[in-house]
Design a protein around this motif. Structure first.
Motif, PDB file in Angstrom:
ATOM      1  N   TYR A 124       0.846  -1.191   0.000  1.00 43.58           N
ATOM      2  CA  TYR A 124       0.000   0.000   0.000  1.00 43.58           C
ATOM      3  C   TYR A 124       0.877   1.235   0.000  1.00 43.58           C
ATOM      4  CZ  TYR A 124      -3.030   3.792   1.427  1.00 43.58           C
ATOM      5  OH  TYR A 124      -3.691   4.996   1.464  1.00 43.58           O
ATOM      6  N   VAL A 125       0.614   2.132  -0.939  1.00 45.81           N
ATOM      7  CA  VAL A 125       1.325   3.400  -1.010  1.00 45.81           C
ATOM      8  C   VAL A 125       0.285   4.516  -1.062  1.00 45.81           C
ATOM      9  CG1 VAL A 125       2.924   4.826  -2.342  1.00 45.81           C
ATOM     10  CG2 VAL A 125       3.238   2.341  -2.260  1.00 45.81           C
ATOM     11  N   PRO A 126       0.311   5.450  -0.108  1.00 47.97           N
ATOM     12  CA  PRO A 126      -0.662   6.552  -0.126  1.00 47.97           C
ATOM     13  C   PRO A 126      -0.649   7.288  -1.469  1.00 47.97           C
ATOM     14  CG  PRO A 126       0.562   6.535   1.939  1.00 47.97           C
ATOM     15  CD  PRO A 126       1.215   5.512   1.052  1.00 47.97           C
ATOM     16  N   GLN A 127      -1.816   7.728  -1.899  1.00 43.94           N
ATOM     17  CA  GLN A 127      -2.032   8.418  -3.169  1.00 43.94           C
ATOM     18  C   GLN A 127      -1.871   7.512  -4.389  1.00 43.94           C
ATOM     19  OE1 GLN A 127      -0.165  10.591  -0.678  1.00 43.94           O
ATOM     20  NE2 GLN A 127      -2.355  10.961  -0.330  1.00 43.94           N
ATOM     21  N   ARG A 128      -1.399   6.294  -4.225  1.00 42.25           N
ATOM     22  CA  ARG A 128      -1.287   5.370  -5.357  1.00 42.25           C
ATOM     23  C   ARG A 128      -2.212   4.179  -5.203  1.00 42.25           C
ATOM     24  NH1 ARG A 128       4.422   3.496  -6.949  1.00 42.25           N
ATOM     25  NH2 ARG A 128       3.210   2.729  -8.725  1.00 42.25           N
ATOM     26  N   GLY A 129      -2.338   3.665  -3.990  1.00 43.64           N
ATOM     27  CA  GLY A 129      -3.228   2.537  -3.752  1.00 43.64           C
ATOM     28  C   GLY A 129      -2.487   1.248  -3.447  1.00 43.64           C
ATOM     29  N   THR A 130      -3.162   0.134  -3.710  1.00 44.35           N
ATOM     30  CA  THR A 130      -2.623  -1.196  -3.423  1.00 44.35           C
ATOM     31  C   THR A 130      -2.022  -1.770  -4.696  1.00 44.35           C
ATOM     32  OG1 THR A 130      -4.283  -1.564  -1.703  1.00 44.35           O
ATOM     33  CG2 THR A 130      -3.196  -3.523  -2.610  1.00 44.35           C
ATOM     34  N   ILE A 131      -0.764  -2.189  -4.584  1.00 38.29           N
ATOM     35  CA  ILE A 131      -0.024  -2.690  -5.744  1.00 38.29           C
ATOM     36  C   ILE A 131       0.421  -4.120  -5.456  1.00 38.29           C
ATOM     37  CG2 ILE A 131       1.886  -2.212  -7.338  1.00 38.29           C
ATOM     38  CD1 ILE A 131       1.959   0.638  -5.947  1.00 38.29           C
ATOM     39  N   PHE A 132       0.291  -4.983  -6.444  1.00 33.35           N
ATOM     40  CA  PHE A 132       0.713  -6.381  -6.316  1.00 33.35           C
ATOM     41  C   PHE A 132       2.035  -6.583  -7.058  1.00 33.35           C
ATOM     42  CE2 PHE A 132      -3.788  -6.357  -5.627  1.00 33.35           C
ATOM     43  CZ  PHE A 132      -4.006  -7.313  -4.656  1.00 33.35           C
ATOM     44  N   PHE A 133       2.967  -7.272  -6.409  1.00 32.90           N
ATOM     45  CA  PHE A 133       4.251  -7.598  -7.008  1.00 32.90           C
ATOM     46  C   PHE A 133       4.444  -9.114  -6.962  1.00 32.90           C
ATOM     47  CE2 PHE A 133       4.670  -3.300  -5.482  1.00 32.90           C
ATOM     48  CZ  PHE A 133       5.445  -2.657  -6.441  1.00 32.90           C
ATOM     49  N   GLN A 175      -6.966   1.634  -6.421  1.00 33.94           N
ATOM     50  CA  GLN A 175      -6.881   2.928  -5.757  1.00 33.94           C
ATOM     51  C   GLN A 175      -7.832   3.094  -4.572  1.00 33.94           C
ATOM     52  OE1 GLN A 175      -7.283   5.783  -8.939  1.00 33.94           O
ATOM     53  NE2 GLN A 175      -5.151   5.529  -9.576  1.00 33.94           N
ATOM     54  N   MET A 176      -8.746   2.175  -4.369  1.00 32.13           N
ATOM     55  CA  MET A 176      -9.665   2.292  -3.235  1.00 32.13           C
ATOM     56  C   MET A 176      -8.865   2.293  -1.928  1.00 32.13           C
ATOM     57  SD  MET A 176     -12.832  -0.179  -2.149  1.00 32.13           S
ATOM     58  CE  MET A 176     -13.918   0.277  -0.797  1.00 32.13           C
ATOM     59  N   THR A 177      -8.989   3.361  -1.172  1.00 31.22           N
ATOM     60  CA  THR A 177      -8.169   3.563   0.025  1.00 31.22           C
ATOM     61  C   THR A 177      -8.308   2.422   1.017  1.00 31.22           C
ATOM     62  OG1 THR A 177      -8.397   5.960  -0.234  1.00 31.22           O
ATOM     63  CG2 THR A 177      -7.652   5.148   1.911  1.00 31.22           C
ATOM     64  N   GLU A 178      -9.526   1.942   1.235  1.00 28.84           N
ATOM     65  CA  GLU A 178      -9.767   0.938   2.275  1.00 28.84           C
ATOM     66  C   GLU A 178      -9.420  -0.484   1.839  1.00 28.84           C
ATOM     67  OE1 GLU A 178     -10.600   1.280   5.518  1.00 28.84           O
ATOM     68  OE2 GLU A 178     -10.156   3.370   5.067  1.00 28.84           O
ATOM     69  N   PHE A 179      -9.059  -0.669   0.574  1.00 21.04           N
ATOM     70  CA  PHE A 179      -8.866  -2.034   0.104  1.00 21.04           C
ATOM     71  C   PHE A 179      -7.680  -2.713   0.775  1.00 21.04           C
ATOM     72  CE2 PHE A 179      -7.198  -5.200  -2.944  1.00 21.04           C
ATOM     73  CZ  PHE A 179      -8.269  -6.068  -2.908  1.00 21.04           C
ATOM     74  N   PHE A 180      -6.561  -2.008   0.935  1.00 22.19           N
ATOM     75  CA  PHE A 180      -5.409  -2.670   1.554  1.00 22.19           C
ATOM     76  C   PHE A 180      -5.733  -3.119   2.973  1.00 22.19           C
ATOM     77  CE2 PHE A 180      -1.619  -3.030   4.103  1.00 22.19           C
ATOM     78  CZ  PHE A 180      -0.817  -3.839   3.314  1.00 22.19           C
TER      79      PHE A 180
END
Length: 201
Positions: A142-151, A162-167
């Protein structure tokens, strides 16, 4: 000599910090700190997931400030990362279903309804991943202003959700009211260093 060593171990146990500086679980090492977007995150805890008696994966949680309280961790600002390392082969959609079921189990009906679009998008991202083998790593960041990213093995997969609460919904899969096991939740919230005598074996 044994008595002296035991006394030293007792002293060490009472004066050492609550969290270990690093840990290795089932052959998987989690570094004490990592960098996300130039910011240092600390290992809050790490644990092991079982299916029956089989070790399935390890998971580590990195945050900006360590905390043993789940609610406080969920409110901690800044980047966060969950890092899952596979110990057995698994289809990616199986992991996606596990996370989706965990999101539903740890959300109210209304919360889950709002999370459905992001959960579906996560499913799309996972659908493009290959079958996982032992040693493969999936990082959910989770990165603020970017959202949840999968690696996957260090490479980004799909666009940020980008949904804030998703992470936090994903994080609650492991530290919410209905985690896979209480032991795994406890390990992520408060990793305790092994006793010194055990470490000397």
């Amino acid at each position: 000599m044994v008595l002296a060593l035991a006394a030293w171990a007792t002293l060490f146990a009472t004066t050492s910090p609550a969290w270990a500086v690093n840990t290795e679980i089932a052959g998987v090492r989690y570094e004490p700190t990592i960098k996300v977007e130039g910011q240092t995150l600390q290992l809050n805890g790490s644990g092991l997931s079982y299916k029956a008696l089989q070790k399935v994966y390890t998971v580590g949680l990195y945050v900006t400030a360590k905390n043993s309280n789940a609610d406080a961790l969920l409110k901690t600002p800044g980047p966060k990362q969950l890092r899952v390392v596979m110990l057995v082969p698994m289809r990616v959609d199986e992991l996606g279903k596990l996370i989706a079921r965990g999101i539903e189990a740890n959300s109210s009906r209304e919360e889950f309804r709002q999370l459905i679009p992001a959960t579906v998008e996560m499913g799309r991202i996972f659908s493009h991943m290959k079958r996982m083998v032992p040693g493969d790593t999936i990082a959910i960041e989770y990165v603020p202003q970017r959202g949840t990213i999968f690696f996957v093995n260090g490479q980004p997969s799909g666009l940020p959700i980008q949904m804030t609460e998703f992470f936090n919904a994903v994080l609650r899969v492991w530290i919410g009211k209905a985690p896979p096991t209480q032991d795994l939740k406890n390990a992520l919230l408060d990793y305790q260093a092994p006793p010194l005598l055990d470490a000397l074996d």
